[in-house]
Design an enzyme around this catalytic site. Sequence first.
Site, short mmCIF file in Angstrom:
data_model
loop_
_atom_site.label_atom_id
_atom_site.label_comp_id
_atom_site.label_asym_id
_atom_site.label_seq_id
_atom_site.Cartn_x
_atom_site.Cartn_y
_atom_site.Cartn_z
N GLY A 433 2.65 -7.81 -38.93
CA GLY A 433 2.64 -6.79 -37.88
C GLY A 433 4.02 -6.22 -37.59
CB SER A 504 8.87 -14.25 -48.02
OG SER A 504 9.31 -12.96 -47.66
#
Lengths: 597, 314
Positions: A433, A504
């Site tokens: 988001g 990540s």
Amino acid sequence: MDPRPLFRVATAGSVDDGKSTFIGRLLAESNAIFEDHWEALVRASRATGEEQTNLALLTDGLRAEREQKITIDVAYRTFATARRRYLLADTPGHARYTRNMFTGASTAEAVILLLDAERGPTRQTYLHAFIASLLAVPHVLVAVNKMDLVGYSREVFEARAEEFRAGVHGMEFGDLRFLPVSAVEGEGIVSYRGTMPWFHGPSVLQTLDDLEPAAKPFFFRFPVQGVVRPGPGLRGLMGEACSGAIRVGEAVQVLPTGETTSVVEILSPDGPVESCAVGDPAIVVLADDLDVGRGAILVRPKNPATVAHSAEAMVVWMSEDPARLRAPYRLLSGTASALGNIDEIAYRVAPDTLHREATESLELNDVSKVRLRLADPLCLDVYRSDRTTGSFELLSVESGEVMAAGVVLRVPALEPEARSERGLCVWMTGLSGAGKSTLSDLTTARLRAAGLPVVQLDGDALRAGLNRDLGFSESDRTENIRRTAEVARLLASQGVVVICSLISPMRSQRELAAEIVGEAWFEVFVDCPIDVAEARDVKGLYARARRGEIPEFTGVSAPYEAPMSPDVRLDTSATEPQAAARTLADAVKLRILGAQP
Amino acid sequence: MGVEPLLTFRPYHHPMALRPALLDLESEAIYVLRESAAQFDRVAILFSGGKDSIVVASLAQRAFAPASPPFSLLHIDTGHNFPETLDFRDAFAARTGYELVVRRVEDSIAAGRAQEEPGPFPSRNALQSVTLMDAIHELRLDAVIGGARRDEERARAKERFFSHRDAHGRWEPRGQRPEVWRMLNGHKRHGEHFRVFPLNNWTEADVWEYIHWRGLDVPGLYFAHERPVVERGSAVVAITPFVHIGEDEAKVVRRVRFRTVGDATCTGAILSEAATVQDILAEVRSFSRSERSTRLDDLRSEAAMEDRKRQGYF
């Protein structure tokens, strides 16, 4: 209305050739000096203990110029004759300020090149002549000054003219004339008063009055300055043709994108008109609602300009900081702008001999031939066919200072394959988001518009296919990143810009990816406070994570380790998406330019 | 290696060739105004109600017509204005739809940002720079457009169209950016700004000719009118509350007009019968003294203008 047209003239020549006195005389004899300015001049001359009124003080408007008795910056003055109004750029003769001579001459219709009859032409005289020829100034008048010091001798005048002609052998001038004058005595400025009965030509002012304005190039070029909305639903392109003209109903091509459409309306400041030409401020409305903005150029499809990613050019280096080969600069041409670099220096013109010499760097005032590489496609013409689309400035990317100005000599057409030498892996990390996908889409569009091959690797898309076999265990997550990085490395090694969007979260994962990708690694931290990202919650994942339906959700039940030193950090809670994409695309283009071998 | 021809000569055409100069000057100014809109985010026209700022604001209306100019008007009020100028200023803004922002030198003095000159009738002309810089910061302006012209004064003869100012508003005349061809470069660092001069190449006569051609309104002060004045040598000084009139000075009523309508403490009048714009134009063409010769502030030193400009003056 005063019917007299405006004519732009520049003066040039070596220091001490009497340029400022010449201009003072020109202004004085054409009654262009106000009494109070004259009185100030007399006062100032007396204060410095000079016998004669020092006409140079008229144009040397800066304190430093008066103290050093040299002209540093261009001064613009106006004067008029019965036929014309003149805008005069007084340019410095000192070698240190050669760039200012270039500036003054760039808009001139005629250059008056002063030459000392006693001393003869100097290196600086020839350098100024060279610049005038480079700028293709239509008329060059060589005023052989200080004729009073050589007894108004015809032999000296002719010898100087001969010497000058020999010195400028190989340079091209459309019109080259020689006039004997004495600025101190006022001989030959407005008229000759019998001191040189052997000279039958007109005076400087008469010569200027009779100069023909140069012929117009007629290929239509309309650099777009900006967009206005002249009415509901209408998109108007503001600008002024820099050459040629266009009528309502004619077909036009938009460059660099290349779409063809037609002109449905042209607005002048007074309302709708049938056509617009050079010198007319206009607002052009096109038939199709194309995405045309500042920097685009409208042309006729039959006479297009070249859309280029490189150019050969002559540049004058204008900064104290020397040129750095392959360092990024911002290139301005007309209203367009592109990132670019100097890829190669072909040669430098030695200021003393005007011979070509090899060089690795460019210093202040160096004139040299270079090859430019552009990160964005730019619409260019050869300078001699259009001075607006054929000229440019190089700016410092950081400060905006002008580093160099130049004229385009040759524009190779776009060679797409030649551009894909070095790819890049743009690795976007950040919370779910945070805006990675949006940024990836917008940046991709911008880079493609710049002619770069781009591939997007999205974490979710990869998990749906290539990494379908992987779960969310520690080792599977690492494997997910490893595979993505390997794909990115393969693509980048073949010249593709790869944009990877993966959360990540762990530093160790990104270090692994960076190791795989190697030199092409470009880390982007898409930063966004967790509450903002959670409020967005496009996929409803945060709500599910809060309910405990998703274990180890980054930011909720698993940590996110922010990059320590990303190549770019973008705060998507404080930046508009388009602005962030522009920043990122520019950073990518700069990196690609800077990374050229 | 010898010198080889670099370019095969083919003459170019300068856009400005055979039309009356004023048409080209108008096009040039519109080009500069459009570049300002395109290259800067927040732009104001410095508007005093004087003729040059009226011409700039009117040119901006033409530059973007039928849309509105993306500029506001900013007046730096010294508090020493002729009431006619202020009335005109307000009426102009109301009629044209420009947003008018006024910032007062008085407020800068009250806030301790500027120091009034000592003595009973101080000039606030130099203090304007402080108020202007404060306004630029407060309104986050990255460009301010002014009506200054190169023909006014020899330091101004060195001005660019886009004149770069550092974060402190200072002008560095020796390090000015080259302005090559028609390219205008508004690239800058954060916090820096530009002064923009679309009328650089105009003369005083051009301004009046333009006012006549376009039928622009100007304050009544520019036209000949009866006014109580004192005569000091060649200077004619209007009697206002801001100017010291000595006991021994003879107050007389003269038919005068003003060539500039700036700060009343440094703006002199001239004896004149010019009642229309055409009269003024004829008069201006016959002038043998410069417009700024009626400005008492420029007479202070050889480099008065350069020094004020370095400090952020327009």
